[in-house]
Design a protein around this motif. Structure first.
Motif, PDB file in Angstrom:
ATOM      1  N   SER A   1       1.063  -0.961   0.087  1.00  0.00           N
ATOM      2  CA  SER A   1      -0.389  -0.354  -0.200  1.00  0.00           C
ATOM      3  C   SER A   1       1.066   1.448   0.349  1.00  0.00           C
ATOM      4  O   SER A   1       1.611   1.208   0.172  1.00  0.00           O
ATOM      5  CB  SER A   1      -0.472   0.136   1.400  1.00  0.00           C
ATOM      6  N   GLY A   2      -0.047   2.540  -0.237  1.00  0.00           N
ATOM      7  CA  GLY A   2       1.084   3.285  -0.237  1.00  0.00           C
ATOM      8  C   GLY A   2       0.895   4.333  -1.609  1.00  0.00           C
ATOM      9  O   GLY A   2      -0.146   4.383  -2.329  1.00  0.00           O
ATOM     10  N   THR A   3       1.251   5.521  -1.583  1.00  0.00           N
ATOM     11  CA  THR A   3       0.992   6.755  -2.438  1.00  0.00           C
ATOM     12  C   THR A   3       2.390   6.513  -3.409  1.00  0.00           C
ATOM     13  O   THR A   3       3.890   6.681  -2.725  1.00  0.00           O
ATOM     14  CB  THR A   3       0.866   7.631  -2.055  1.00  0.00           C
ATOM     15  N   VAL A   4       2.178   6.937  -4.869  1.00  0.00           N
ATOM     16  CA  VAL A   4       3.095   7.330  -4.832  1.00  0.00           C
ATOM     17  C   VAL A   4       2.670   8.584  -6.629  1.00  0.00           C
ATOM     18  O   VAL A   4       1.927   8.198  -7.276  1.00  0.00           O
ATOM     19  CB  VAL A   4       3.367   6.092  -6.787  1.00  0.00           C
ATOM     20  N   THR A   5       3.770   9.350  -6.408  1.00  0.00           N
ATOM     21  CA  THR A   5       3.886  10.559  -7.013  1.00  0.00           C
ATOM     22  C   THR A   5       4.595  10.673  -8.402  1.00  0.00           C
ATOM     23  O   THR A   5       5.179   9.541  -8.201  1.00  0.00           O
ATOM     24  CB  THR A   5       4.335  12.141  -6.202  1.00  0.00           C
TER      25      THR A   5
END
Length: 438
Positions: free
Chosen positions: A40-44
């Motif tokens: 999981s997580g956010t990728v810019t």
């Protein structure tokens, strides 16, 4: 192994396991699914793609989320200004997690400065899905730093089908045939060549294809890195070969002046006007988009495409432009997305929408939406020799500045193609100054 055989083998295995009562197989599969969803997580992500291309990349992200639903990829369309945007962000210490860079030179610069994270974890997937040449394009100092996700075939000749038929000629397979075909077309009443020299990069692309096919990938790499001078005999030979095209001014739409006044788009529309102002254009797979959006020419009956003719080498080398995906940080979510971009499902998500090609050999040609796209895209994945656009790898002061460096000097060459020694000397002087600055 074909896709059908994989499915059949997989089904047979499942049935065998069920017959044997191996419930552990179900447990293992469930555990694997849990591991995937646990990432999981956010990728810019900052990229060059805008408009329709940004939407197509959105389809790639959607395909990724089917496998990794707990990773959110935030894509920011930056456009052609991305080198400046990234340079500023890196200098300020706030780069995105990932980015799309079309210039290998800039990738190398960031890697050398220690700003990029190696992606060696993606090597096994790259090796499984791409020929070695593609990994080499993103490798610096022994580490993989970039994946060439989207590529463009720049070793193509686009021709006006009715003009070729009127002249009684077919697509040339060798450079000698090209020159002979061009003269026959001219005799039929239509200039052979349409050249968009107002955009200097079209001229460097022409030179690079000639140089690659005359001297092969090793010398191409050496000239790219300025390990041999632009006054080298090989450069002069390639210039003389190029001069047989740009020096045939009566056979160019608008002559030498027309070649220098017409930009890329105009060079394409000239070849597919009614009646045509020329019969062929030397440029990449993106020519099709201009033809379809700005002319009435139809695929196969109005326009078609053929590989850039062979000259002296037996190489099936293809020159490409492309989008290299790099990472500025290293997290499980970033690793998951970067690795996914090396796989066939990632490529297929965009390929079926059009405007896409890849070196991924696992992507089925049937994924491309039409025959013309297959003719331009499939050679990229099958080529054993792949070189990146030479000027894109060089310092921008030499390889990518309007009216200066290579772009400006090749425009001068169009004015006087007999001045091979003078042009070679000017190219070397400009290159030496640009490489000295770094």
């Amino acid at each position: 192994m074909s896709r059908t055989r994989i499915v059949v083998v997989g089904l047979a295995t499942v049935l065998a396991l069920l017959a044997a009562g191996l419930a552990g197989a179900s447990t293992s599969s469930h555990a694997k699914a849990s591991q995937v969803s646990a990432v999981s997580g956010t990728v810019t992500f900052d990229g060059i793609w805008t408009g329709a291309e940004a939407k197509s990349f959105g389809a790639v992200i959607t395909a990724f989320n089917k496998k990794f639903p707990n990773v959110k990829v935030k894509y920011k369309p930056v456009g052609n200004n991305i080198p400046t945007v990234l340079g500023t962000a890196v200098a300020g210490g706030h780069p995105p997690d990932m980015a799309d860079i079309a210039q290998p030179g800039l990738v190398k610069q960031f890697a050398t400065q220690g700003k990029l994270k190696p992606i060696d974890y993606a090597k096994s997937s790259m090796n499984a899905n791409f020929a070695p040449a593609w990994s080499q394009l993103g490798t610096f100092a022994g580490h993989l730093y970039a994946v060439v996700f989207k590529a463009s075939n720049k070793s193509l000749v686009w021709y006006n089908v009715p003009a070729f038929k009127a002249a009684g000629v077919g697509p040339p397979k060798t450079f000698a045939q090209l020159l002979k075909t061009a003269k026959t077309i001219h005799q039929s009443g239509t200039p052979a060549y349409s050249i968009g020299g107002a955009d200097g990069w079209t001229l460097t692309d022409l030179f690079e294809n000639i140089y690659l096919r005359t001297f092969g990938p090793a010398k191409y790499a050496a000239l790219t890195a300025h390990k041999i001078k632009w006054t080298d005999a090989s450069v002069k030979t390639a210039l003389k070969e190029m001069g047989q095209i740009v020096g045939d001014t009566a056979n160019i739409a608008g002559g030498a002046n027309g070649a220098l006044q017409n930009g890329f788009n105009t060079s394409v529309t000239n070849a597919y006007a009614s009646p045509p102002k020329a019969a062929m254009v030397f440029e990449g797979d993106f020519v099709a988009g201009v033809i379809l959006s700005s002319t009435k020419a139809k695929p196969n009956t109005g326009f078609n495409v053929t590989p850039f003719p062979a000259i002296k080498t037996a190489s099936d080398g293809v020159e490409v432009g492309g989008d290299l995906i790099v990472t500025f940080r290293d997290t499980p979510a970033i690793r998951a997305f970067e690795t996914f971009l090396t796989t066939a499902p990632a490529a297929e998500a965009w390929a079926k929408l059009g405007g896409f090609a890849t070196g991924n050999k696992k992507l089925s040609p049937s994924a491309y939406p039409d025959a013309i796209t297959r003719k331009t895209a499939v050679p990229i994945s099958k080529a054993t020799t792949v070189v990146f656009d030479m000027s894109d790898q060089q310092p921008s002061a030499f390889g990518g500045t309007t009216g200066q460096g290579e772009w400006g000097i090749f425009q001068t060459f169009v004015k006087k193609p007999s001045n091979v020694n003078g042009i070679a000397a000017a190219l070397e002087k400009s290159a030496a100054a640009a490489y000295k600055k770094g």
